[in-house]
Design an enzyme around this catalytic site. Sequence first.
Site, short mmCIF file in Angstrom:
data_model
loop_
_atom_site.label_atom_id
_atom_site.label_comp_id
_atom_site.label_asym_id
_atom_site.label_seq_id
_atom_site.Cartn_x
_atom_site.Cartn_y
_atom_site.Cartn_z
N HIS A 112 5.25 -1.31 -3.73
CA HIS A 112 4.37 -0.48 -3.65
C HIS A 112 4.18 0.58 -2.42
CE1 HIS A 112 1.93 -3.82 -2.92
NE2 HIS A 112 1.81 -2.60 -2.26
N ASP A 248 7.18 -6.89 -7.38
CA ASP A 248 7.07 -5.97 -6.69
C ASP A 248 7.79 -5.94 -5.27
OD1 ASP A 248 5.11 -4.18 -5.13
OD2 ASP A 248 3.73 -4.97 -5.40
N SER A 675 0.97 -6.66 2.84
CA SER A 675 2.17 -6.36 1.29
C SER A 675 3.66 -6.03 1.65
CB SER A 675 1.77 -4.50 1.08
OG SER A 675 0.62 -4.78 0.05
N1 ARG Z 1 -2.65 -3.84 -5.05
C1 ARG Z 1 -1.82 -4.12 -4.20
C2 ARG Z 1 -2.38 -3.56 -2.51
O1 ARG Z 1 -3.29 -3.27 -2.82
C3 ARG Z 1 -1.26 -2.81 -4.56
C4 ARG Z 1 -0.69 -2.91 -6.30
C5 ARG Z 1 0.04 -1.19 -6.43
N2 ARG Z 1 0.00 -1.89 -7.82
C6 ARG Z 1 -0.63 -0.57 -9.02
N3 ARG Z 1 -0.43 -1.17 -10.28
N4 ARG Z 1 -1.22 -0.08 -8.12
O2 ARG Z 1 -1.46 -3.34 -2.09
#
Ligand code: ARG
Length: 740
Positions: A112, A248, A675
Amino acid sequence: MKRILPMLSGMIMKGLMTAFFAFFLFSFTGTRMYASNPPDEGMWLPILIERLNYVDMEKMGLHLTEQELYDINHSSLKDAIVGLSGGGAAAGGFFCTAEVVSGEGLLFTNHHCGYNAVQSHSTPEHDYLTDGFWAMTKGEELSNENVCASFLVRMENVTDSVIPFLSDTLKESARSDKIKELTAKMKKRASENGKYEVSVKAFYGGNEYYLFVFLTYKDVRLVGAPPSSIGKFGGDTDNWMWPRHTGDFTVFRIYTDSTGKPASYNKNNIPLKPKFHLPISMKGVKKDDFAMIWGYPGTTNRYMTSFGIDYAVNTVYPSIIKIFGKRLEVMKERMDVDKKVNIDYAGTYAGIANTWKNFIGQTKMLVKNKVGDKKKSIEADFTSWYGKSPELTKKYGAVLSDLQKNYSQMKKIAVPFFYATMAGSGLDVVQFAGSFGSLKSALEKKNKSGIKDAAEALKKSTKDHFKKIDPAISRKTLSEGLKLYSQNVAKDQLPSVFALIEKDYNNDFNAFADAVFNTSIFASEGKAMEFLDKPSLKVMNKDLGSVMAQSFQDAGGKYMTSMGEARSAVTAGNRHFIAGLREMDPKLVRYPDANSTLRMSYGKVLDYYPADAVHYEYYTTLSGVMQKEDPNNEEFIVPAKLKELYRTKDFGPYAENGDIVTCFLTNNDITGGNSGSPVINGNGELIGLAFDGNWEAMSGDISFEPDLQRTINVDIRYVLFIIDKYAGATNLIKELTLVK
Ligand code: ARG
């Protein structure tokens, strides 16, 4: 996890969110709840590890020395940690973290985090978002305009060169001017004639200041990304939640000029020879193993008061949730039927969906985890503490009541102010009309050369603007956005354009949006170009798009001053409150809130109990991917090749007990911006990449929840399995330092 936003990816919050957060969230600061921190709580500054954490870390299973973690004279672990940004370290925060994993500048981060880069290379014919992308040779790696990789060279506490020179009576704006003046010289000196980027940041709500020196590389190429059916498996349904089965990760590589220095893209650039790269453990993890995470967490508000929580939950979040929810609905309708639109809006959609779900979760969990009550009890302790001394009462007696007063002032005007400013960033026509400001003022001044220059510049941005826009989404977002606006803001607080919509369009927002799209120079590339060939003030002034943009601006302007004053007062109040808490009990405020600077968090691999009688194991497997498979739901499709590898158990050296471990949990304290961060074991080896936080602790940016809060990581062996067995990119595996 990126920021308020994306928990883990700061990037999520760009665009709209910038405006919003600047006005709302960044003015908060918070409060912690534990008299002595459990070791897992805290995002620690690397230069303080030796003093604050090292002994504890050793006890928990760390085998590296302090110097092996952070050293400015010799290579150390910190030299493998990278902040990813669109335009460099000084331009703002990092949207994600990455880490160097080979002697040839190879980087791992999250899928992401690389999503926008992958999107930018995708077309309906070459859809890398859907199919994945793998460079089998260095020559096939793809350059990116908006990805920079920064390394921290050193950091320094400069509090004593700042705080003593700020008088207590300074207004907030004068205070920040003074800070700029005080830090300008030290930044210039530390930059060594532009070799380094330098930033100075406020800590503990502005009670301390630290300087950061970065080396930033601008040629960062895309090397590999799995298909979204692996990298985003589970989609928005599983996002922010455990159990999770997402691969991811994405792979980039840093390039330098022939002498090893940072340089912008050039095909003759060579792979970076890093000072340090992380070895990778093939051994996997077990419960209670030591785990530390290094990276660039964006924002937390651990010292926020109960008034701040009330403002967030009851005033700010409901507006965001409504507006974002509507935008998603409008986008999705078109994305589902048009492949090009689906690609062009992928990043925007993912970012808004991520934030939207985050705010829903935060709202729920701030209440469920009783965070407001915990804050009130700290505030009560604070009040009785200063009450015992007339001197302290003089110093702190008004802090909480002032905060309460200013938050309630903000509550009165936040919604109309928010809708007015949000319109500018959420509605394409309004935003685009706003970008014609300098042309307008040149026209007003009848400045011929100014008109010509502005028009020429706008011709270029006009092309870019319309390239990425789907007119059907634009038009419907406008009519639905205006409808929401009229339903949520009191009539006497609406911008003047609403009177026109009532009079001329009988409050039919579709008819008004149609009229805008049929007539406005800001809604069509052809009309805009025609106008720019012959710019005229008269045409501009009566253009419906322009009238609407101006009315939003005027409406926002009405609240700008009082909003600004209240926000400044809240910033000052929070600073005093944090200073007071530190004076009351130094143990209560040991670590500073996240602010997009390098931090280290340590803890262990750990399961949890999300509810009565429910236990969540600390790891997931490829078998679990197959259990979730649903060929009729785009979020849960499993690619054929992965199914085949699973069926034949063709796992290579990456298996454990006849299965592949996909993700695991740790109790590290991280947030958006982390992330892509490396999860590192006691030997300094990479065991996973952090990519999310869990639903039950969505209140965690404001109050850490030791029993519930977990970081969700992709197991590094799943990453290697996909690179090797799924993609066949053995060229990359050969570069890595694997520890068996
Ligand atoms: N929740 C994750 C973050 O804020 C991002 C995940 C992205 N995936 C998604 N299905 N939108 O870093």
